[in-house]
Design an enzyme around this catalytic site. Sequence first.
Site, PDB file in Angstrom:
ATOM      1  N   ARG A  86       0.825  -1.213   0.000  1.00  0.00           N
ATOM      2  CA  ARG A  86       0.000   0.000   0.000  1.00  0.00           C
ATOM      3  C   ARG A  86       0.862   1.266   0.000  1.00  0.00           C
ATOM      4  O   ARG A  86       0.428   2.310   0.451  1.00  0.00           O
ATOM      5  CB  ARG A  86      -0.953  -0.009   1.201  1.00  0.00           C
ATOM      6  CG  ARG A  86      -2.067  -1.024   1.064  1.00  0.00           C
ATOM      7  CD  ARG A  86      -3.248  -0.677   1.915  1.00  0.00           C
ATOM      8  NE  ARG A  86      -4.289  -1.680   1.838  1.00  0.00           N
ATOM      9  CZ  ARG A  86      -5.261  -1.683   0.921  1.00  0.00           C
ATOM     10  NH1 ARG A  86      -5.312  -0.735   0.029  1.00  0.00           N
ATOM     11  NH2 ARG A  86      -6.172  -2.633   0.915  1.00  0.00           N
ATOM     12  N   GLU A  87       2.088   1.151  -0.476  1.00  0.00           N
ATOM     13  CA  GLU A  87       2.995   2.313  -0.557  1.00  0.00           C
ATOM     14  C   GLU A  87       2.355   3.446  -1.372  1.00  0.00           C
ATOM     15  O   GLU A  87       1.915   3.229  -2.496  1.00  0.00           O
ATOM     16  CB  GLU A  87       4.314   1.872  -1.207  1.00  0.00           C
ATOM     17  CG  GLU A  87       5.302   2.990  -1.469  1.00  0.00           C
ATOM     18  CD  GLU A  87       5.896   3.576  -0.189  1.00  0.00           C
ATOM     19  OE1 GLU A  87       6.288   2.786   0.688  1.00  0.00           O
ATOM     20  OE2 GLU A  87       5.951   4.813  -0.078  1.00  0.00           O
ATOM     21  N   GLY A 128      -6.680   4.253  -4.860  1.00  0.00           N
ATOM     22  CA  GLY A 128      -5.407   4.856  -4.438  1.00  0.00           C
ATOM     23  C   GLY A 128      -4.353   4.699  -5.519  1.00  0.00           C
ATOM     24  O   GLY A 128      -3.614   5.639  -5.845  1.00  0.00           O
ATOM     25  N   ASP A 151     -13.896  -4.464  -3.894  1.00  0.00           N
ATOM     26  CA  ASP A 151     -14.913  -3.493  -3.454  1.00  0.00           C
ATOM     27  C   ASP A 151     -15.795  -2.980  -4.600  1.00  0.00           C
ATOM     28  O   ASP A 151     -16.864  -2.437  -4.353  1.00  0.00           O
ATOM     29  CB  ASP A 151     -14.240  -2.286  -2.790  1.00  0.00           C
ATOM     30  CG  ASP A 151     -13.478  -2.667  -1.539  1.00  0.00           C
ATOM     31  OD1 ASP A 151     -13.719  -3.764  -1.019  1.00  0.00           O
ATOM     32  OD2 ASP A 151     -12.633  -1.868  -1.095  1.00  0.00           O
ATOM     33  N   HIS A 195     -14.915  -0.486   2.900  1.00  0.00           N
ATOM     34  CA  HIS A 195     -14.746   0.585   3.871  1.00  0.00           C
ATOM     35  C   HIS A 195     -15.635   1.775   3.559  1.00  0.00           C
ATOM     36  O   HIS A 195     -16.306   2.308   4.417  1.00  0.00           O
ATOM     37  CB  HIS A 195     -13.284   1.024   3.868  1.00  0.00           C
ATOM     38  CG  HIS A 195     -12.780   1.196   5.250  1.00  0.00           C
ATOM     39  ND1 HIS A 195     -12.066   0.229   5.892  1.00  0.00           N
ATOM     40  CD2 HIS A 195     -12.953   2.198   6.127  1.00  0.00           C
ATOM     41  CE1 HIS A 195     -11.802   0.645   7.118  1.00  0.00           C
ATOM     42  NE2 HIS A 195     -12.324   1.838   7.273  1.00  0.00           N
ATOM     43  N   GLU A 246     -17.906  -3.386   6.285  1.00  0.00           N
ATOM     44  CA  GLU A 246     -16.992  -2.978   7.369  1.00  0.00           C
ATOM     45  C   GLU A 246     -17.037  -1.475   7.672  1.00  0.00           C
ATOM     46  O   GLU A 246     -16.749  -1.054   8.779  1.00  0.00           O
ATOM     47  CB  GLU A 246     -15.557  -3.423   7.085  1.00  0.00           C
ATOM     48  CG  GLU A 246     -14.886  -2.676   5.957  1.00  0.00           C
ATOM     49  CD  GLU A 246     -13.440  -3.094   5.734  1.00  0.00           C
ATOM     50  OE1 GLU A 246     -13.100  -3.350   4.580  1.00  0.00           O
ATOM     51  OE2 GLU A 246     -12.670  -3.170   6.702  1.00  0.00           O
TER      52      GLU A 246
HETATM   53  O1  F6P Z   1      -9.376  -2.341  -0.991  1.00  0.00           O
HETATM   54  C1  F6P Z   1      -9.860  -3.618  -0.770  1.00  0.00           C
HETATM   55  C2  F6P Z   1     -10.015  -3.921   0.682  1.00  0.00           C
HETATM   56  O2  F6P Z   1     -10.248  -5.273   0.656  1.00  0.00           O
HETATM   57  C3  F6P Z   1     -11.086  -3.144   1.437  1.00  0.00           C
HETATM   58  O3  F6P Z   1     -12.377  -3.649   1.303  1.00  0.00           O
HETATM   59  C4  F6P Z   1     -10.599  -3.260   2.860  1.00  0.00           C
HETATM   60  O4  F6P Z   1     -11.090  -2.206   3.632  1.00  0.00           O
HETATM   61  C5  F6P Z   1      -9.131  -3.180   2.694  1.00  0.00           C
HETATM   62  O5  F6P Z   1      -8.844  -3.712   1.421  1.00  0.00           O
HETATM   63  C6  F6P Z   1      -8.312  -3.875   3.748  1.00  0.00           C
HETATM   64  O6  F6P Z   1      -6.982  -3.652   3.435  1.00  0.00           O
HETATM   65  P1  F6P Z   1      -5.705  -4.161   4.211  1.00  0.00           P
HETATM   66  O7  F6P Z   1      -5.415  -5.513   3.689  1.00  0.00           O
HETATM   67  O8  F6P Z   1      -4.631  -3.216   3.854  1.00  0.00           O
HETATM   68  O9  F6P Z   1      -6.059  -4.156   5.642  1.00  0.00           O
END
Ligand code: F6P
Length: 374
Positions: A86-87, A128, A151, A195, A246
């Site tokens: 997620r950089e 992102g 998502d 999210h 969530e």
């Molecule tokens: O972006 C996809 C997703 O699966 C979202 O639904 C969720 O909020 C998020 O990734 C969780 O990400 P991480 O694995 O970084 O906690």
Amino acid sequence: MKEKRDDVKRESKTKTFGILTAGGDCPGLNAAIRGVCRAAYDRYGMTAVGIAKGYAGLINGDFRILRQEDFSGILLRGGTILGASREKPFKLKHDEFHNLVENDNIALIKEHYQKLNLDCLVILGGNGTHTTGYLLSQEGLNVVGLPKTIDNDIVGTERSFGFHSALAVGTEAVDRLHSTAQSHNRVIVIELMGHKSGWLALHAGVAGGGDVILLPEIPYDIKAIGKHLMHRFQSGKGFSIVVVAEGAMSIEEAVMEKKDRKKFREKTASPSIAYRVAHEIEEETGMETRATVLGYMQRGGIPSASDRVLATALGTAAADLLAQGKYGRMVCLENGGMGSVDLIVPANKTKTVPENHFMIDTALAVGTCMGIET
Ligand code: F6P
């Protein structure tokens, strides 16, 4: 001897491209990598450079040339052969005293892009990733994007790959929970990912026949939920399934500032929304209630047939854009076929469930409570 079709390469403006997968992984990433690389190699004779762990690999110089055997036999494989992170290269950096420090990420990215002689960077990711891709294109890099996320919340495409596979997992979980809820006369709250948008919860909730579906887009009223569950109970249905995204929140939480909401949630000591809602339902109705969080089960494993098809089609469409030198675009599903949009379309946006979406009315029409009085 008859010439093999692939022996004659089509013209291509792109000779060498970098490819990376950023953000959370999802089923179909490898199918998409295979789609891009196969078409790029076989049809156009391009060279692909695999960049490890999303934008982190581009910053740190972690890459290697992909050979045909690298993207052979990966169509069914979950995760991503390139690794993901997620950089966020444009994120402001601070030192230990919270002072802003210079961010050399972009200079490093440009340096590696030039060193590798890339004509374009292919990015596979969600909101992102495409925001970063758009910013990099503003910095002078050629970028082509592919929409992936479970998502399904990317603006500019009718669907992203990953969604269909996650929906199958979410629906199966809702199905399976029915038997335990029924055997024990319980309410079971199941939390699905999402999210900021509730596409997954809405679809899995409708597909699995959830009795209550809670989305981030519709702040819920626990009194309305309690009333709905009590009504079911009084009409002889001793169990209920509540499907919650969530990022869902109550009407009380929805009016709070983000930091106040965080503090409020810390007080409840619940690890996530499913536990908070389960607790609130017990308080409101006195019914025995349990919570289940599906988590990464939704992102793992082999892609569905539909996701494999979509990822492959998007991948080959991306190779065509590379060949035509049509940069600064994201390939997309448009009117059931392949298209592309400017990177500014998905950048900095989230496709949320509109209030008047037909699926909400569908859910209501079959007696599902959407968290509020209707
Ligand atoms: O972006 C996809 C997703 O699966 C979202 O639904 C969720 O909020 C998020 O990734 C969780 O990400 P991480 O694995 O970084 O906690």
